[in-house]
Design a protein around this motif. Structure first.
Motif, PDB file in Angstrom:
ATOM      1  N   TYR A   5       0.843  -1.201   0.000  1.00 15.14           N
ATOM      2  CA  TYR A   5       0.000   0.000   0.000  1.00 15.14           C
ATOM      3  C   TYR A   5       0.879   1.252   0.000  1.00 15.14           C
ATOM      4  O   TYR A   5       0.668   2.171  -0.807  1.00 15.14           O
ATOM      5  N   ARG A   8       2.743   1.579  -3.348  1.00 11.43           N
ATOM      6  CA  ARG A   8       1.847   2.060  -4.409  1.00 11.43           C
ATOM      7  C   ARG A   8       1.570   3.557  -4.260  1.00 11.43           C
ATOM      8  O   ARG A   8       1.579   4.295  -5.238  1.00 11.43           O
ATOM      9  N   THR A  50      -7.398   1.451  -6.729  1.00  9.81           N
ATOM     10  CA  THR A  50      -6.683   1.191  -5.482  1.00  9.81           C
ATOM     11  C   THR A  50      -6.880   2.337  -4.489  1.00  9.81           C
ATOM     12  O   THR A  50      -6.802   3.509  -4.874  1.00  9.81           O
ATOM     13  N   GLU A 184      -5.246  -6.584  -7.969  1.00 10.93           N
ATOM     14  CA  GLU A 184      -5.337  -5.528  -6.957  1.00 10.93           C
ATOM     15  C   GLU A 184      -6.780  -5.296  -6.545  1.00 10.93           C
ATOM     16  O   GLU A 184      -7.118  -5.224  -5.365  1.00 10.93           O
ATOM     17  N   VAL A 188      -8.388  -5.931  -2.813  1.00 11.79           N
ATOM     18  CA  VAL A 188      -9.070  -4.883  -2.060  1.00 11.79           C
ATOM     19  C   VAL A 188     -10.490  -5.330  -1.732  1.00 11.79           C
ATOM     20  O   VAL A 188     -10.981  -5.130  -0.614  1.00 11.79           O
TER      21      VAL A 188
END
Length: 192
Positions: A5, A8, A50, A184, A188
Motif C-alpha cells: 500500500y 503504491r 486502489t 489488486e 481490495v
C-alpha cells in the motif's frame, strides 16, 4: 499488504509530481493558473482501482505545488496552492474511491472538488504574482472575487472535466484490463 500500500502510494505520488512538472515545462501555465489542464490529474482515475491512490495523489500534488513555489517564485502565497490544491485533489480522489462502482460518476469527484476549491484562493494567488485583471478580460481582480470565482469555477471545472474524461477514463479502462490491476481490485474487495 501495508508495505505494498505504501509503495503504491509512493509511486503514484512520484508519477503525479513528475507529470505535473513536465506539464509545466512543456505547456507553461496550463498546469497552474485560472485555466488549467493539469494532465497529471488524469491519474485520479487510479482511485477507481486502489485506495493507495488517495494519499498518493494528495502527496504528489503537494510535492508538485511545492516545486512550483521554487520554480515560479510565488513565495509564501504558493502555500495556498500546496494546502488547498492538495486538499482538492485528495477530496476528488477520495470521492472517486468511494464511488468506484460507478466510474463515470466517480470521475466527477475531481472535477467538482477542483472546480469548487481552486477558484476560492486563485484570485489571491494571481494578484500576488502580478495579475491584476481576470484573464482574457479587463475586469479588475480588486473587489471582483465573485466574478473571478465564477470564472475559475467554469474554467477549472471544464479543464478538469476534459482531463478526467478524455485522459483519465481511458487510462482507467486500459489499466483495469491488466492482470496486475485485476488482482489488486480483487485483493481490495476481499480485504473489506
Amino acid at each position: 499488504m501495508k508495505t505494498n500500500y505504501i509503495a503504491r502510494a509512493g509511486v503514484i505520488a512520484a508519477v503525479y509530481a513528475a507529470c505535473t512538472l513536465v506539464t509545466m515545462l512543456f505547456l507553461g501555465n496550463l498546469a497552474w493558473g485560472p485555466i488549467q489542464f493539469r494532465i497529471s490529474e488524469a491519474l485520479c482515475a487510479l482511485a477507481l482501482l486502489t485506495p493507495a491512490a488517495v494519499p498518493g495523489l494528495m502527496l504528489g500534488c503537494a510535492i508538485a505545488n511545492i516545486a512550483n513555489i521554487a520554480l515560479s517564485g510565488t513565495g509564501a502565497l504558493g502555500l495556498l496552492d500546496v494546502v488547498f490544491g492538495s486538499l482538492a485533489t485528495c477530496v476528488g480522489a477520495l470521492f472517486t474511491w468511494k464511488m468506484r462502482r460507478h466510474p463515470a460518476i466517480a470521475l466527477a469527484g475531481p472535477v467538482l472538488a477542483n472546480a469548487l476549491i481552486v477558484p476560492a484562493y486563485l484570485p489571491i494567488l494571481l494578484t500576488g504574482v502580478g495579475f491584476y485583471t481576470i484573464p482574457f478580460t479587463s475586469i479588475s481582480l480588486d473587489g471582483a472575487w465573485p466574478l473571478m470565482y465564477l470564472f475559475g469555477l467554469v474554467t477549472t471545472g471544464a479543464g478538469e472535466a476534459v482531463i478526467m474524461y478524455v485522459l483519465g477514463y481511458p487510462l482507467y479502462r486500459s489499466l483495469a484490463k491488466t492482470h496486475m490491476m485485476q488482482r489488486e481490485v480483487s485483493e481490495v474487495g476481499t480485504s473489506r
